[in-house]
Design a protein around this motif. Structure first.
Motif, mmCIF file in Angstrom:
data_model
loop_
_atom_site.group_PDB
_atom_site.id
_atom_site.type_symbol
_atom_site.label_atom_id
_atom_site.label_comp_id
_atom_site.label_asym_id
_atom_site.label_seq_id
_atom_site.Cartn_x
_atom_site.Cartn_y
_atom_site.Cartn_z
ATOM 1 N N ASP A 1 0.858 -1.188 0.000
ATOM 2 C CA ASP A 1 0.000 0.000 0.000
ATOM 3 C C ASP A 1 0.894 1.237 0.000
ATOM 4 O O ASP A 1 1.296 1.727 1.055
ATOM 5 N N LYS A 2 1.177 1.747 -1.206
ATOM 6 C CA LYS A 2 2.033 2.929 -1.328
ATOM 7 C C LYS A 2 1.270 4.228 -1.140
ATOM 8 O O LYS A 2 1.873 5.297 -1.064
ATOM 9 N N THR A 3 -0.051 4.151 -1.107
ATOM 10 C CA THR A 3 -0.850 5.367 -0.952
ATOM 11 C C THR A 3 -0.994 5.806 0.499
ATOM 12 O O THR A 3 -1.418 6.927 0.761
ATOM 13 N N ALA A 4 -0.664 4.935 1.444
ATOM 14 C CA ALA A 4 -0.819 5.281 2.863
ATOM 15 C C ALA A 4 0.175 6.374 3.254
ATOM 16 O O ALA A 4 1.299 6.444 2.741
ATOM 17 N N ASP A 5 -0.255 7.244 4.159
ATOM 18 C CA ASP A 5 0.594 8.341 4.633
ATOM 19 C C ASP A 5 1.562 7.819 5.682
ATOM 20 O O ASP A 5 1.149 7.290 6.717
ATOM 21 N N ARG A 6 2.832 8.000 5.405
ATOM 22 C CA ARG A 6 3.887 7.588 6.334
ATOM 23 C C ARG A 6 4.828 8.770 6.562
ATOM 24 O O ARG A 6 5.011 9.600 5.673
ATOM 25 N N PRO A 7 5.481 8.813 7.724
ATOM 26 C CA PRO A 7 6.320 9.989 8.023
ATOM 27 C C PRO A 7 7.576 10.080 7.171
ATOM 28 O O PRO A 7 8.036 11.169 6.875
ATOM 29 N N ASN A 8 8.156 8.961 6.762
ATOM 30 C CA ASN A 8 9.441 8.977 6.040
ATOM 31 C C ASN A 8 9.297 8.366 4.652
ATOM 32 O O ASN A 8 10.019 7.457 4.281
ATOM 33 N N MET A 9 8.367 8.861 3.868
ATOM 34 C CA MET A 9 8.132 8.314 2.536
ATOM 35 C C MET A 9 9.278 8.628 1.579
ATOM 36 O O MET A 9 9.544 7.878 0.644
ATOM 37 N N GLU A 10 9.977 9.743 1.801
ATOM 38 C CA GLU A 10 11.074 10.115 0.884
ATOM 39 C C GLU A 10 12.267 9.182 0.994
ATOM 40 O O GLU A 10 13.128 9.155 0.108
ATOM 41 N N VAL A 11 12.318 8.371 2.052
ATOM 42 C CA VAL A 11 13.450 7.459 2.243
ATOM 43 C C VAL A 11 13.332 6.235 1.355
ATOM 44 O O VAL A 11 14.342 5.618 0.995
ATOM 45 N N VAL A 12 12.111 5.864 0.951
ATOM 46 C CA VAL A 12 11.891 4.614 0.216
ATOM 47 C C VAL A 12 11.307 4.857 -1.178
ATOM 48 O O VAL A 12 10.741 3.948 -1.773
ATOM 49 N N THR A 13 11.425 6.067 -1.708
ATOM 50 C CA THR A 13 10.875 6.342 -3.039
ATOM 51 C C THR A 13 11.600 5.578 -4.146
ATOM 52 O O THR A 13 11.021 5.311 -5.202
ATOM 53 N N HIS A 14 12.857 5.211 -3.916
ATOM 54 C CA HIS A 14 13.634 4.494 -4.937
ATOM 55 C C HIS A 14 13.381 2.989 -4.912
ATOM 56 O O HIS A 14 13.857 2.280 -5.799
ATOM 57 N N ILE A 15 12.644 2.488 -3.943
ATOM 58 C CA ILE A 15 12.352 1.057 -3.855
ATOM 59 C C ILE A 15 11.089 0.784 -4.661
ATOM 60 O O ILE A 15 9.993 1.219 -4.297
ATOM 61 N N ARG A 16 11.219 0.043 -5.756
ATOM 62 C CA ARG A 16 10.091 -0.259 -6.641
ATOM 63 C C ARG A 16 9.442 -1.598 -6.319
ATOM 64 O O ARG A 16 8.249 -1.777 -6.526
ATOM 65 N N GLY A 17 10.236 -2.548 -5.840
ATOM 66 C CA GLY A 17 9.714 -3.871 -5.541
ATOM 67 C C GLY A 17 10.632 -4.605 -4.591
ATOM 68 O O GLY A 17 11.632 -4.065 -4.090
ATOM 69 N N ILE A 18 10.287 -5.885 -4.362
ATOM 70 C CA ILE A 18 11.052 -6.693 -3.410
ATOM 71 C C ILE A 18 12.446 -7.004 -3.934
ATOM 72 O O ILE A 18 13.352 -7.351 -3.162
ATOM 73 N N LYS A 19 12.663 -6.873 -5.265
ATOM 74 C CA LYS A 19 13.986 -7.150 -5.837
ATOM 75 C C LYS A 19 14.987 -6.029 -5.558
ATOM 76 O O LYS A 19 16.191 -6.233 -5.721
ATOM 77 N N ASP A 20 14.503 -4.856 -5.165
ATOM 78 C CA ASP A 20 15.391 -3.727 -4.887
ATOM 79 C C ASP A 20 15.970 -3.751 -3.483
ATOM 80 O O ASP A 20 16.731 -2.846 -3.122
ATOM 81 N N ILE A 21 15.600 -4.744 -2.676
ATOM 82 C CA ILE A 21 16.156 -4.865 -1.327
ATOM 83 C C ILE A 21 16.846 -6.219 -1.204
ATOM 84 O O ILE A 21 16.625 -7.129 -1.991
ATOM 85 N N LYS A 22 17.706 -6.314 -0.194
ATOM 86 C CA LYS A 22 18.460 -7.543 0.064
ATOM 87 C C LYS A 22 18.421 -7.843 1.551
ATOM 88 O O LYS A 22 18.723 -6.978 2.382
ATOM 89 N N GLU A 23 18.054 -9.085 1.877
ATOM 90 C CA GLU A 23 18.041 -9.495 3.285
ATOM 91 C C GLU A 23 19.477 -9.713 3.760
ATOM 92 O O GLU A 23 20.256 -10.408 3.108
#
Length: 300
Positions: A68-90
């Motif tokens: 849900d990208k439409t929800a209001d969150r305090p730090n949305m500018e931190v994750v704007t470059h994350i498009r999907g689960i492939k853009d992160i690494k555990e």
């Protein structure tokens, strides 16, 4: 000159000078980066993931954001470059044996080290608390200190043994300059991926167009050629029928060979053969077999 009640004001109470610039506490800043999620501002807990910019997140917070990208969150500018689960690494982190948890000093009678980190470098043993530079590998997700990578120069991961390149190293919670470099690297990587996809799509289109043109060039055949094709087709059908009959015969022979009795197998021992009901020891003689006896209640 005095005020009411005989009080004497001091100079700093009457003369207002320039305000001092408030400095950020470095310890608090380090704790916010290395112990709390950059998106939800909650304490980091496993599983912990990181993006191509080197920020630390809780995996459940990232999944909630992607759902849900439409929800209001305090730090949305931190994750704007994350498009999907492939853009992160555990991350594959190593626990610190000296870390006793947040609630270890509930009574207040024990010294609490605020600089103690939850995780350490598996090679050198440095704590991941913000004082030392740490990196992770995009190939496997293992985390090491920069000192360990400099002292032991190798192309193999120290923890899991996977191969990696210098391009796979991502600095965790780096400076502003390092963050700009990581952003440029991320944009270049995504641009290369787009060009590869466009080239593949063009190659697929070029392969599809000549096959269609060949199918269109084939016109109707002449009457003489039609009779030849018919005779040729009949002969081919007879050949196909002959081959199909031969294949069926081979299948029947194979099935008959596969249904061979166990008692006929010479390579098997008598003990093994006696386990089956087809063995001679399992067969009964006529003396051992009993006749059927009918019982009727009318013989009295």
């Amino acid at each position: 000159m005095g005020c009411d009640g005989g009080t004497i004001p001091k100079r700093h109470e009457l003369v207002k000078g320039p305000k001092k610039v408030e400095k950020v506490d470095r310890n608090a800043e380090r704790a916010a980066k290395w112990k709390y999620c950059a998106l939800s501002q909650e304490k980091l807990r496993r599983p912990i993931v990181s993006c191509e910019m080197g920020r630390l997140y809780n995996k459940d917070a990232i999944i909630e954001y992607l759902l849900d990208k439409t929800a209001d969150r305090p730090n949305m500018e931190v994750v704007t470059h994350i498009r999907g689960i492939k853009d992160i690494k555990e991350l594959n982190l190593t626990d610190n044996p000296e870390w006793a948890g947040e609630r270890s000093n509930t009574k207040g009678d024990v010294y609490e080290d605020l600089h103690c980190g939850m995780f350490i470098c598996p090679v050198v043993g440095l704590e991941m608390n913000g004082k030392h530079r740490f990196c992770y590998l995009q190939t496997c997700g293992c985390v090491f200190s920069d000192r360990a990578l400099k002292e032991i120069k190798t192309d193999i991961c120290h923890k899991c043994g996977d191969l990696f390149k210098d391009e796979d190293l991502v600095v965790l919670n780096g400076t502003k300059e390092e963050g700009e470099k990581l952003r440029e690297k991320m944009e270049q990587k995504r641009a290369k991926a787009k060009t590869k996809k466009s080239k593949k799509s063009k190659a697929a289109e070029t392969v599809a167009t000549p096959s269609e043109s060949k199918g269109d060039t084939k016109g109707p055949a002449v009457d003489g050629t039609e009779s030849f094709l018919q005779t040729d087709g009949e002969s081919s059908q007879s050949d196909v029928a002959g081959t199909s009959s031969s294949t069926e015969g081979s299948k029947l022979s194979k099935s008959a060979a596969s249904k061979r009795s166990v008692q006929e197998m010479t390579e098997k021992s008598e003990v093994f053969k006696s386990l089956f009901t087809t063995h001679s020891s399992a067969k009964r003689t006529k003396a051992q077999t009993s006749n059927w006896v009918t019982h009727t209640p009318y013989h009295f």
